[in-house]
Structure formats: C-alpha cells, structure tokens
Design an enzyme around this catalytic site. Sequence first.
Site, PDB file in Angstrom:
ATOM      1  N   ASP A  18     -30.243  24.593  39.672  1.00  0.00           N
ATOM      2  CA  ASP A  18     -30.340  25.830  38.913  1.00  0.00           C
ATOM      3  C   ASP A  18     -31.790  26.300  39.035  1.00  0.00           C
ATOM      4  O   ASP A  18     -32.666  25.522  39.439  1.00  0.00           O
ATOM      5  CB  ASP A  18     -29.962  25.562  37.455  1.00  0.00           C
ATOM      6  CG  ASP A  18     -30.201  26.754  36.566  1.00  0.00           C
ATOM      7  OD1 ASP A  18     -29.680  27.835  36.877  1.00  0.00           O
ATOM      8  OD2 ASP A  18     -30.927  26.606  35.562  1.00  0.00           O
TER       9      ASP A  18
ATOM     10  N   ASP B  65     -33.822  29.105  36.680  1.00  0.00           N
ATOM     11  CA  ASP B  65     -34.555  29.338  35.439  1.00  0.00           C
ATOM     12  C   ASP B  65     -34.414  28.156  34.482  1.00  0.00           C
ATOM     13  O   ASP B  65     -33.301  27.759  34.138  1.00  0.00           O
ATOM     14  CB  ASP B  65     -34.045  30.615  34.764  1.00  0.00           C
ATOM     15  CG  ASP B  65     -34.235  31.836  35.650  1.00  0.00           C
ATOM     16  OD1 ASP B  65     -35.366  32.317  35.729  1.00  0.00           O
ATOM     17  OD2 ASP B  65     -33.249  32.278  36.268  1.00  0.00           O
TER      18      ASP B  65
ATOM     19  N   THR C 199     -28.033  29.871  41.078  1.00  0.00           N
ATOM     20  CA  THR C 199     -28.540  30.545  39.885  1.00  0.00           C
ATOM     21  C   THR C 199     -27.599  31.637  39.399  1.00  0.00           C
ATOM     22  O   THR C 199     -26.862  32.241  40.189  1.00  0.00           O
ATOM     23  CB  THR C 199     -29.933  31.144  40.164  1.00  0.00           C
ATOM     24  OG1 THR C 199     -30.388  31.865  39.019  1.00  0.00           O
ATOM     25  CG2 THR C 199     -29.901  32.096  41.363  1.00  0.00           C
TER      26      THR C 199
ATOM     27  N   LYS D  10     -21.157  30.671  35.584  1.00  0.00           N
ATOM     28  CA  LYS D  10     -21.200  29.434  34.812  1.00  0.00           C
ATOM     29  C   LYS D  10     -20.724  29.724  33.383  1.00  0.00           C
ATOM     30  O   LYS D  10     -21.023  30.789  32.857  1.00  0.00           O
ATOM     31  CB  LYS D  10     -22.630  28.886  34.763  1.00  0.00           C
ATOM     32  CG  LYS D  10     -23.218  28.557  36.138  1.00  0.00           C
ATOM     33  CD  LYS D  10     -24.693  28.178  36.029  1.00  0.00           C
ATOM     34  CE  LYS D  10     -25.321  27.948  37.394  1.00  0.00           C
ATOM     35  NZ  LYS D  10     -26.765  27.639  37.314  1.00  0.00           N
TER      36      LYS D  10
ATOM     37  N   ASP E  77     -30.325  22.712  33.111  1.00  0.00           N
ATOM     38  CA  ASP E  77     -31.080  22.642  31.860  1.00  0.00           C
ATOM     39  C   ASP E  77     -30.314  23.144  30.650  1.00  0.00           C
ATOM     40  O   ASP E  77     -30.770  22.935  29.520  1.00  0.00           O
ATOM     41  CB  ASP E  77     -32.388  23.434  31.986  1.00  0.00           C
ATOM     42  CG  ASP E  77     -32.155  24.935  32.048  1.00  0.00           C
ATOM     43  OD1 ASP E  77     -32.754  25.666  31.228  1.00  0.00           O
ATOM     44  OD2 ASP E  77     -31.374  25.376  32.903  1.00  0.00           O
TER      45      ASP E  77
END
Length: 222
Positions: A19, A21, A112, A144, A169
């Site tokens: 990923d 960010d 992403t 996602k 994250d």
Amino acid sequence: MPDTTPSCFDRPYSAFLFDMDGTILSSLLAAERVWGAWAARQGLDVEAFLPTMHGARGVDTIAKLNLPGVDPVAEAAAITEAEINDVEGVFALPGAAAFLAALPSDRWAIVTSSPLRLAHKRLEAAGLPIPKFIVTAEDVEVGKPNPQCYILGAERLGFSPSECLVFEDVQAGILAGESAGSDVLVITATQHHDLETSHPTLHSYEDVRVRIYEDGKVGLGK
C-alpha cells in the site's frame, strides 16, 4: 497446540505488495487538510469523519455517505485535484527509500487506493521511486477492502497472491490482503492509536532489511 503459522520473517516470498499512504509514505496532514475542508463544506462532523476516509478510494468513501445531491464521482475527482495541488508535509517513512531500493524492480509493486496522478505526485514529493508495477484506483471496479486490487497486483508481477507479502496500515487494506490470500505485515509508523490485529507489525523500515534468496525470491531480515 502451539501456533505453527510461519512468520513473515521466516519465509521467502515471490514478491512484496505495498500500500502507499501510511505504509511507505505519510500523506496524513495533506489528506486531512483536503478531506477536512470538503467534509466541513458538506456539514459533516469533521473529527468523526476523517478516520473513516483512510485506505479506501475517494469515490467509495463519498458514496457510502449517501449525501443528497452529491455526485460521488464528481466530488472524488475534485478532491483528487485538490490533493494533487497540496503535497506539503508528504514524506517517506523512515528507512522506506533504502528498503525499496534494495528490492529487484520485478519483485515489488504498489497497490494503492489513490488515483494514478495523485500516487505519482505523492511518491515524487516523498522522494520515492515510481515502481515498475502499480495498481491504482482506476484499475479496479471495487476498492479495498475488496481483494481485487491485490489479486491484480500479484498478477501483474506474474505471481499468485498467496506467494506475496502485503504491507498495509489500515483495516480496509488488511482485509483486502487477507481476502486475496496473502500474508500481511502491518506498518504502524503513522498510527495514532493501536490497531488490533493478529498480523505481525513493523514500526519502521529501519528495523528490517531485504533478504534476497538464491532463487530470486525476497524476504525480511533483521
């Protein structure tokens, strides 16, 4: 019985799927400036809203709100333009640049929820490389936590998702990696509160090194 599940630190992988960010760079301040201003214009509780927008495509975040008279596609496009024009405070996570540089270019990809132009802008602002393989918001029909993005990322590298390690994250991305059949490593560098997870965690890329196996596979070393 003891847990015999292999640790992600004890096995080789065909590839790593990152990923962006919050995982290899921080765009938290910039994203929350733009999204906070948008939420305020919509009359939303900004403090309550902001934690809900991380890790998902903008169009999906807006659509879930069911705001009357609001076109999620048009609003998401406008927010993307605002984010492209505001990358102040975007930076690479500690050790991320060296970690990515140590990986063979055909053994990693970025997956992403950001649109492609925004992904390129933030990577540039953070001083991180544009990868050979990247999956962005435009590449999938469902974002996602749907696993489509990680399945596609693995396919572009030529591997099965089960052969890959996903770096994430937030919960939406973790669920996407799990559903794709990948092992997941949770990066905690940008988290302001504990994320309950059964997956192994890593605070900084300075705490880990890339291991290259004789057959070309990649792994994690300490």
